[in-house]
Design a protein around this motif. Structure first.
Motif, PDB file in Angstrom:
ATOM      1  N   ALA A  25       0.968  -1.176   0.080  1.00 33.50           N
ATOM      2  CA  ALA A  25       0.090   0.035   0.021  1.00 33.50           C
ATOM      3  C   ALA A  25       0.951   1.329  -0.021  1.00 33.50           C
ATOM      4  O   ALA A  25       0.490   2.268  -0.752  1.00 33.50           O
ATOM      5  CB  ALA A  25      -0.934  -0.044   1.220  1.00 33.50           C
ATOM      6  N   LEU A  28       2.389   1.610  -3.170  1.00 36.06           N
ATOM      7  CA  LEU A  28       1.355   2.085  -4.430  1.00 36.06           C
ATOM      8  C   LEU A  28       1.237   3.672  -4.189  1.00 36.06           C
ATOM      9  O   LEU A  28       1.052   4.402  -5.200  1.00 36.06           O
ATOM     10  CB  LEU A  28      -0.043   1.448  -3.897  1.00 36.06           C
ATOM     11  N   ASP A 159      -3.100   5.537 -15.585  1.00 34.54           N
ATOM     12  CA  ASP A 159      -3.836   6.386 -14.416  1.00 34.54           C
ATOM     13  C   ASP A 159      -3.451   5.647 -13.211  1.00 34.54           C
ATOM     14  O   ASP A 159      -4.175   4.873 -12.713  1.00 34.54           O
ATOM     15  CB  ASP A 159      -5.160   6.623 -14.780  1.00 34.54           C
ATOM     16  N   SER A 161      -4.175   6.716 -10.189  1.00 37.19           N
ATOM     17  CA  SER A 161      -5.233   7.099  -9.328  1.00 37.19           C
ATOM     18  C   SER A 161      -6.205   6.091  -9.466  1.00 37.19           C
ATOM     19  O   SER A 161      -6.939   5.664  -8.336  1.00 37.19           O
ATOM     20  CB  SER A 161      -5.841   8.568  -9.538  1.00 37.19           C
ATOM     21  N   ALA A 162      -6.215   5.323 -10.458  1.00 33.18           N
ATOM     22  CA  ALA A 162      -7.299   4.153 -10.637  1.00 33.18           C
ATOM     23  C   ALA A 162      -6.923   2.808  -9.571  1.00 33.18           C
ATOM     24  O   ALA A 162      -7.665   2.197  -9.491  1.00 33.18           O
ATOM     25  CB  ALA A 162      -7.242   3.640 -12.016  1.00 33.18           C
ATOM     26  N   LEU A 163      -5.629   2.989  -9.085  1.00 33.05           N
ATOM     27  CA  LEU A 163      -5.192   2.005  -8.090  1.00 33.05           C
ATOM     28  C   LEU A 163      -5.775   2.129  -6.680  1.00 33.05           C
ATOM     29  O   LEU A 163      -5.567   1.547  -6.191  1.00 33.05           O
ATOM     30  CB  LEU A 163      -3.684   1.816  -8.002  1.00 33.05           C
ATOM     31  N   GLY A 164      -6.139   3.480  -6.464  1.00 27.98           N
ATOM     32  CA  GLY A 164      -6.766   3.743  -5.301  1.00 27.98           C
ATOM     33  C   GLY A 164      -5.701   3.807  -4.265  1.00 27.98           C
ATOM     34  O   GLY A 164      -6.134   3.509  -2.884  1.00 27.98           O
ATOM     35  N   ALA A 165      -4.375   4.211  -4.500  1.00 22.77           N
ATOM     36  CA  ALA A 165      -3.435   4.486  -3.471  1.00 22.77           C
ATOM     37  C   ALA A 165      -3.858   5.371  -2.338  1.00 22.77           C
ATOM     38  O   ALA A 165      -3.526   5.329  -1.183  1.00 22.77           O
ATOM     39  CB  ALA A 165      -2.239   4.758  -4.105  1.00 22.77           C
ATOM     40  N   ASP A 166      -4.256   6.544  -2.835  1.00 20.67           N
ATOM     41  CA  ASP A 166      -4.823   7.473  -1.715  1.00 20.67           C
ATOM     42  C   ASP A 166      -5.819   7.013  -0.725  1.00 20.67           C
ATOM     43  O   ASP A 166      -6.022   7.218   0.368  1.00 20.67           O
ATOM     44  CB  ASP A 166      -5.336   8.632  -2.432  1.00 20.67           C
ATOM     45  N   GLY A 167      -6.832   5.952  -1.261  1.00 28.07           N
ATOM     46  CA  GLY A 167      -7.619   5.498  -0.439  1.00 28.07           C
ATOM     47  C   GLY A 167      -6.968   4.675   0.756  1.00 28.07           C
ATOM     48  O   GLY A 167      -7.609   4.383   1.920  1.00 28.07           O
ATOM     49  N   ALA A 168      -5.881   3.780   0.088  1.00 32.29           N
ATOM     50  CA  ALA A 168      -5.264   3.089   1.163  1.00 32.29           C
ATOM     51  C   ALA A 168      -4.423   3.833   2.314  1.00 32.29           C
ATOM     52  O   ALA A 168      -4.520   3.372   3.467  1.00 32.29           O
ATOM     53  CB  ALA A 168      -4.289   2.285   0.302  1.00 32.29           C
ATOM     54  N   ILE A 169      -4.130   5.086   1.967  1.00 29.24           N
ATOM     55  CA  ILE A 169      -3.439   5.881   2.793  1.00 29.24           C
ATOM     56  C   ILE A 169      -4.382   6.359   3.789  1.00 29.24           C
ATOM     57  O   ILE A 169      -4.344   6.507   5.227  1.00 29.24           O
ATOM     58  CB  ILE A 169      -2.874   6.947   2.418  1.00 29.24           C
ATOM     59  N   ALA A 170      -5.634   6.805   3.300  1.00 34.78           N
ATOM     60  CA  ALA A 170      -6.600   7.096   4.352  1.00 34.78           C
ATOM     61  C   ALA A 170      -7.135   6.058   5.287  1.00 34.78           C
ATOM     62  O   ALA A 170      -7.366   6.393   6.563  1.00 34.78           O
ATOM     63  CB  ALA A 170      -7.797   7.799   3.618  1.00 34.78           C
TER      64      ALA A 170
ATOM     65  N   ALA B  53      -6.613  13.059   4.833  1.00 35.84           N
ATOM     66  CA  ALA B  53      -6.618  12.129   3.601  1.00 35.84           C
ATOM     67  C   ALA B  53      -7.879  11.938   3.002  1.00 35.84           C
ATOM     68  O   ALA B  53      -7.846  11.351   1.706  1.00 35.84           O
ATOM     69  CB  ALA B  53      -5.860  10.939   4.306  1.00 35.84           C
ATOM     70  N   ARG B  67     -12.664   8.418  -2.074  1.00 36.39           N
ATOM     71  CA  ARG B  67     -11.957   8.316  -0.813  1.00 36.39           C
ATOM     72  C   ARG B  67     -13.108   8.339   0.261  1.00 36.39           C
ATOM     73  O   ARG B  67     -12.642   7.570   1.392  1.00 36.39           O
ATOM     74  CB  ARG B  67     -10.815   9.518  -0.520  1.00 36.39           C
ATOM     75  N   ALA B  70     -14.560   4.931   0.542  1.00 35.61           N
ATOM     76  CA  ALA B  70     -13.538   4.000   1.215  1.00 35.61           C
ATOM     77  C   ALA B  70     -13.494   3.908   2.782  1.00 35.61           C
ATOM     78  O   ALA B  70     -13.208   3.088   3.270  1.00 35.61           O
ATOM     79  CB  ALA B  70     -12.227   4.074   0.269  1.00 35.61           C
ATOM     80  N   MET B  91      -5.842  -1.526   4.618  1.00 30.66           N
ATOM     81  CA  MET B  91      -5.251  -0.615   3.543  1.00 30.66           C
ATOM     82  C   MET B  91      -5.645  -1.163   2.192  1.00 30.66           C
ATOM     83  O   MET B  91      -5.991  -0.416   1.353  1.00 30.66           O
ATOM     84  CB  MET B  91      -3.749  -0.469   3.744  1.00 30.66           C
ATOM     85  N   GLY B  94      -9.209  -0.028   1.648  1.00 28.55           N
ATOM     86  CA  GLY B  94      -9.325   1.255   1.305  1.00 28.55           C
ATOM     87  C   GLY B  94      -8.795   1.491  -0.251  1.00 28.55           C
ATOM     88  O   GLY B  94      -9.474   2.252  -1.048  1.00 28.55           O
ATOM     89  N   ALA B  95      -7.761   0.717  -0.465  1.00 31.57           N
ATOM     90  CA  ALA B  95      -7.447   0.925  -2.010  1.00 31.57           C
ATOM     91  C   ALA B  95      -8.466   0.382  -2.995  1.00 31.57           C
ATOM     92  O   ALA B  95      -8.880   0.917  -4.116  1.00 31.57           O
ATOM     93  CB  ALA B  95      -5.963   0.363  -2.353  1.00 31.57           C
ATOM     94  N   THR B  98     -11.810   2.405  -3.184  1.00 25.71           N
ATOM     95  CA  THR B  98     -11.474   3.557  -3.764  1.00 25.71           C
ATOM     96  C   THR B  98     -11.314   3.507  -5.506  1.00 25.71           C
ATOM     97  O   THR B  98     -11.986   4.116  -6.209  1.00 25.71           O
ATOM     98  CB  THR B  98     -10.266   4.196  -3.358  1.00 25.71           C
ATOM     99  N   ALA B  99     -10.461   2.428  -5.797  1.00 24.95           N
ATOM    100  CA  ALA B  99     -10.491   2.178  -7.123  1.00 24.95           C
ATOM    101  C   ALA B  99     -11.809   1.755  -7.671  1.00 24.95           C
ATOM    102  O   ALA B  99     -12.294   2.291  -8.773  1.00 24.95           O
ATOM    103  CB  ALA B  99      -9.455   0.940  -7.379  1.00 24.95           C
ATOM    104  N   ARG B 102     -14.313   4.745  -8.007  1.00 24.23           N
ATOM    105  CA  ARG B 102     -13.876   5.808  -9.132  1.00 24.23           C
ATOM    106  C   ARG B 102     -14.046   4.926 -10.590  1.00 24.23           C
ATOM    107  O   ARG B 102     -14.615   5.811 -11.313  1.00 24.23           O
ATOM    108  CB  ARG B 102     -12.063   5.935  -9.067  1.00 24.23           C
TER     109      ARG B 102
END
Lengths: 236, 106
Positions: A25, A28, A159, A161-170, B53, B67, B70, B91, B94-95, B98-99, B102
């Motif tokens: 994560a 990512l 892209d 952002s399609a991997l959702g990395a920012d969602g993992a951090i949140a 975040a 987000r 998520a 995590m 969350g990813a 989010t993915a 989107r």
């Protein structure tokens, strides 16, 4: 059991699989940062060295965003430093568990960031906490730099952002916060921190909003803290 | 050039803050009230980071996007399975959420 005691007794049992997920994560997120940085003309070397020497994802992204928007470098520095100011508080908390020896302690200081400190604090104080901190710290730092490097090369291909990395951090911050929740009082403190930060984000930079939200929560914590029981209580 | 200056300043400044927190601050004798406040710092800081975040954008203001979905899902999972260690799973969830959000909201 006080809120402070219950907070440190929350001990998630870390597995190899869990650490791998954590590393993936963070990597990512690094890929996303590296890709964005290259796309904005930052080259390959600078984002990688920034990740290596700063070790602060939010501050790096915020500073890049300001520079890309033609903001002044001084503003980027001030906002980045504001976002990283919390590391001073985290350093104070983890200080007793840092390695001994000058060089090893400097490495331990370099590794200070949210996830290693957060996960270490969820274990019982002592040698185990120190071990957890170093293992998670090295993993997170390495994954962040490696992810950034990968992102600078492959980011243009798709892209990220399609991997959702920012969602993992949140999600990571949600899990870290959740580990310190143990009763109505701690729920209230967390809600105040969350709500005040959102309110401030509407008018000031996120870095300062985070500090304002945390400060408000500390006020509520101080006001709601139960006074310590007298030492010499008579018992019958 | 500006990018390199910012990088250098952030690197030096961030390490200095960490060093002050780990080396100088512990040397000051603190009253028990301050110690209790220090112990409460994670509880004060992490929810604020959740807000940043989850809803932070490129500049001042809040941004509602995948987000938020998520974060709500992850919180629900943590509440449902609160007896277990789920940091890595959180995590991943969350990813993934989010993915997926989107993709569906595009």
């Amino acid at each position: 059991m006080t809120d402070e005691e219950s907070a440190v007794e929350v001990g998630p049992r870390r597995s190899t699989g869990g650490l791998l997920l954590l590393g993936a994560a963070v990597a990512l997120f690094g890929v996303a940062y590296g890709a964005d940085s290259v796309a904005a003309g930052g080259g390959i070397l600078r984002p990688v060295l920034t990740s290596l020497f700063v070790q602060g994802g939010a501050s790096q992204i915020a500073a890049d965003g300001i520079l890309q928007g033609h903001g002044a470098p001084l503003v980027a520095i001030v906002v980045g430093m504001a976002l990283n100011l919390r590391f001073m508080a985290l350093a104070l908390i983890i200080s007793p568990d840092l390695p001994r020896g000058r060089l090893r302690r400097l490495l331990g200081i370099y590794l200070i960031s949210d996830i290693p400190v957060g996960l270490a604090l969820a274990t019982v104080p002592g040698r185990r906490r120190s071990r957890v901190y170093i293992v998670v710290g090295v993993l997170a730092a390495s994954a962040w730099v490696a992810g950034t490097l990968i992102g600078t090369f492959v980011g243009a291909a798709f892209d990220v952002s399609a991997l959702g990395a920012d969602g993992a951090i949140a999600a990571a911050f949600v899990a870290l916060a959740f580990g310190h929740i143990s009763g109505i009082r701690t729920i209230l403190i967390a809600l105040v921190s969350f709500a005040v930060t959102i309110a401030l984000m509407g008018i000031i930079e996120a870095g300062f909003a985070v500090l304002g939200g945390a400060a408000a929560a500390l006020v509520v914590e101080g006001v709601s803290r139960r006074p310590a029981a007298p030492v010499n209580e008579s018992t019958t | 050039m500006a990018g390199w200056i910012v990088m250098l300043a952030l690197a030096i400044g961030t390490f200095t803050m960490k060093w002050i927190g780990a080396t100088l601050l512990p040397r000051w004798s603190m009253p028990s009230r301050f110690t209790a406040t220090v112990n409460a710092l994670p509880l004060a800081i992490y929810p604020a980071l959740v807000a940043s975040a989850t809803l932070g954008g490129d500049s001042v203001g809040v941004q509602f996007d995948a987000r938020l979905i998520a974060t709500v899902v992850v919180l629900a999972v943590l509440i449902a399975f609160r007896k277990r260690s789920l940091f890595g799973v959180a995590m991943l969830v969350g990813a993934a959420v989010t993915a997926a959000a989107r993709l569906l909201l595009r």
